[in-house]
Design a protein around this motif. Structure first.
Motif, PDB file in Angstrom:
ATOM      1  N   GLY A 148      -0.532  14.587  -5.622  1.00  0.00           N
ATOM      2  CA  GLY A 148      -1.400  14.309  -4.489  1.00  0.00           C
ATOM      3  C   GLY A 148      -1.544  15.434  -3.493  1.00  0.00           C
TER       4      GLY A 148
ATOM      5  N   TRP B  44      -6.928   7.602  -4.821  1.00  0.00           N
ATOM      6  CA  TRP B  44      -7.365   8.883  -4.253  1.00  0.00           C
ATOM      7  C   TRP B  44      -7.387   8.858  -2.726  1.00  0.00           C
ATOM      8  CZ3 TRP B  44      -7.159  11.810  -8.374  1.00  0.00           C
ATOM      9  CH2 TRP B  44      -7.605  11.312  -9.616  1.00  0.00           C
ATOM     10  N   GLU B  45      -6.372   8.258  -2.130  1.00  0.00           N
ATOM     11  CA  GLU B  45      -6.371   8.079  -0.677  1.00  0.00           C
ATOM     12  C   GLU B  45      -5.395   9.009   0.048  1.00  0.00           C
ATOM     13  OE1 GLU B  45      -7.655   3.355  -0.694  1.00  0.00           O
ATOM     14  OE2 GLU B  45      -5.565   3.898  -0.337  1.00  0.00           O
ATOM     15  N   ASN B  46      -4.758   9.913  -0.676  1.00  0.00           N
ATOM     16  CA  ASN B  46      -3.779  10.790  -0.051  1.00  0.00           C
ATOM     17  C   ASN B  46      -4.441  12.070   0.449  1.00  0.00           C
ATOM     18  OD1 ASN B  46      -0.968  11.296   0.628  1.00  0.00           O
ATOM     19  ND2 ASN B  46      -1.075  12.967  -0.845  1.00  0.00           N
TER      20      ASN B  46
ATOM     21  N   ASP C 221      -0.610   4.457  -5.206  1.00  0.00           N
ATOM     22  CA  ASP C 221      -1.864   5.210  -5.180  1.00  0.00           C
ATOM     23  C   ASP C 221      -2.465   5.291  -6.576  1.00  0.00           C
ATOM     24  OD1 ASP C 221      -3.803   6.830  -3.706  1.00  0.00           O
ATOM     25  OD2 ASP C 221      -3.013   8.542  -4.829  1.00  0.00           O
TER      26      ASP C 221
ATOM     27  N   THR D 292       0.824  -1.203   0.000  1.00  0.00           N
ATOM     28  CA  THR D 292       0.000   0.000   0.000  1.00  0.00           C
ATOM     29  C   THR D 292       0.858   1.253   0.000  1.00  0.00           C
ATOM     30  OG1 THR D 292      -0.100   0.187   2.418  1.00  0.00           O
ATOM     31  CG2 THR D 292      -1.751  -1.233   1.344  1.00  0.00           C
ATOM     32  N   ARG D 293       0.214   2.339  -0.349  1.00  0.00           N
ATOM     33  CA  ARG D 293       0.854   3.652  -0.343  1.00  0.00           C
ATOM     34  C   ARG D 293       1.452   3.975   1.032  1.00  0.00           C
ATOM     35  NH1 ARG D 293      -1.237   8.076   1.906  1.00  0.00           N
ATOM     36  NH2 ARG D 293      -3.140   6.900   2.268  1.00  0.00           N
TER      37      ARG D 293
ATOM     38  N   GLN E 270       3.408   7.052  -4.776  1.00  0.00           N
ATOM     39  CA  GLN E 270       2.599   7.555  -5.891  1.00  0.00           C
ATOM     40  C   GLN E 270       2.164   6.394  -6.789  1.00  0.00           C
ATOM     41  OE1 GLN E 270       4.557  10.750  -8.004  1.00  0.00           O
ATOM     42  NE2 GLN E 270       5.273  11.691  -6.105  1.00  0.00           N
TER      43      GLN E 270
ATOM     44  N   HIS F 194      -6.653   6.413 -10.032  1.00  0.00           N
ATOM     45  CA  HIS F 194      -5.934   6.425  -8.764  1.00  0.00           C
ATOM     46  C   HIS F 194      -6.856   5.890  -7.675  1.00  0.00           C
ATOM     47  CE1 HIS F 194      -2.605   8.806 -10.399  1.00  0.00           C
ATOM     48  NE2 HIS F 194      -3.520   9.541 -11.008  1.00  0.00           N
TER      49      HIS F 194
ATOM     50  N   TYR G 267      -5.580  15.958  -9.010  1.00  0.00           N
ATOM     51  CA  TYR G 267      -5.773  15.092  -7.843  1.00  0.00           C
ATOM     52  C   TYR G 267      -6.826  15.674  -6.916  1.00  0.00           C
ATOM     53  CZ  TYR G 267      -4.551  11.472  -4.477  1.00  0.00           C
ATOM     54  OH  TYR G 267      -4.596  10.367  -3.656  1.00  0.00           O
TER      55      TYR G 267
END
Length: 364
Positions: A142, A271-273, A286, A19-20, A283, A269, A149
């Motif tokens: 992000g 889009w969790e940042n 993500d 994961t990111r 990156q 993406h 983003y």
């Protein structure tokens, strides 16, 4: 206990995907080295692939619009319209390639694309050039400075349908921009500044403000703006000669094209940042690859965009080399690797993941 019971293997479960969050502080340097080493020999943009692909896509798209306008059969209109929307979507997506390939790599391709696709669809290449590259910058991806983003997975549930549906209005908005705002801006500096900052970039971040063009880019902007201005008024003027039905039909088809692109953007993406700067590996994780064997992604994420995460590792890699680059990396790094963490099965699963995350936000 029987012999069969003794020798039965323990049930295996797939290891959790990388994961990111795991790589926010430090890159997976081994993976990045593998990307560099395993993709040697790739990376040359081939005119013999770019030109026929773009020309065929545009030709099929415009033929589909013509058939949809001229046919007296509703079924033919619908089928032709769907084909046109998909073909023009593929032709339009070459704007992404134009932002990354070296200007000398494909002589005349940028100009040809603008004349055949960008200006007729009122989306010239300057609307992406100099904007999309910010999305690839190490310290800006992000963050609030990234034009492409939004932390959609962390937003309210209503944000997802709104994000998708608003794309339907894009063709009309582009006509208003080209036919009204561009000429007004030529005589009113405040309108020119407003139009450039807010409506001259293919951006999804409402806080993004585009900086003024500089150097030789100014000349490219001017001729492309002149092109969309003239073309927009030719479209409007045509309604006085052949009526509104042809233009309305074309706008419906292009709204479908815009909707397809917005759906693709939604799953490009995770889009969790929440605005933090990320390492290259974070990156990548993500971002999203939807590799084969599924074929649907080749339709809704054309011109290499099904390998969007891989593209973030190698932004200048031509779209026609991305499948081979992915095969090499997947074969060498294998299931369970950091590289595998960015591979996802399809659009439905990704939309479900993002929607589930937003529902959690509602509960919170």
């Amino acid at each position: 206990m029987t012999m069969h019971q003794t020798l039965s293997p323990m049930p295996l479960t797939a290891p959790p995907k990388a994961t990111r969050v795991q790589f926010m502080a430090e890159d997976d340097k081994a993976m990045l080295r593998a990307v560099r080493d395993l993709t040697k020999g790739l990376g040359e943009a081939k005119p013999g692939i770019y030109w026929p692909d773009m020309l065929l896509s545009a030709g099929v798209g415009y033929a589909g619009i013509a058939i949809a306008i001229l046919s007296g059969s509703l079924v033919v209109k619908i089928v032709a319209g769907l084909v046109a929307a998909l073909a023009l979507y593929r032709a339009l997506m070459f704007i992404h390639e134009l932002t990354h390939i070296h200007r000398a790599a494909l002589p005349g391709f940028r100009t040809g694309w603008n004349l055949l696709v960008g200006i007729p669809l009122l989306t010239p290449s300057f609307m992406y050039e100099g904007v999309h590259t910010i999305h690839h910058k190490r310290t800006q991806y992000g963050t609030v400075e990234d034009p492409e983003y939004l932390p959609l997975a962390l937003m309210k549930p209503w944000s997802l349908p709104l994000f998708v549906i608003v794309a339907i209005l894009a063709p009309v908005a582009l006509i208003v921009r080209a036919a009204v705002l561009v000429p007004l801006g030529a005589v009113i500096p405040a309108v020119r500044t407003f139009t450039w900052e807010r409506f001259s970039a293919l951006s999804i971040n409402p806080e993004f403000r585009r900086r003024p063009p500089e150097g030789e880019f100014i000349g490219r902007v001017r001729w492309q703006e002149a092109g969309v201005f003239v073309w927009s008024w030719l479209l409007i003027g045509s309604t006085q000669v052949i009526g509104w039905q042809p233009l309305a039909t074309a706008l419906v088809i292009l709204s479908l094209t815009a909707l397809l692109n917005q759906l693709r953007t939604l799953v490009a993406h995770l889009w969790e940042n929440e605005g933090e700067a990320m390492t290259v590996t974070a990156q990548f994780l993500d971002s999203v690859n939807v590799p084969p064997p599924g074929v649907a992604a080749e339709i809704w994420a054309p011109v290499g965009l099904r390998y969007h995460a891989l593209h973030h590792l190698m932004p200048s890699m031509p779209y026609h080399d991305l499948p081979e680059a992915h095969r090499r990396l997947a074969r060498e790094l294998g299931t369970g690797s950091t590289y595998d963490g960015a591979n996802h099965p399809g659009m439905a699963v990704l939309v479900g993941r993002i929607a589930k995350s937003t529902m959690g936000k509602r509960a919170a």
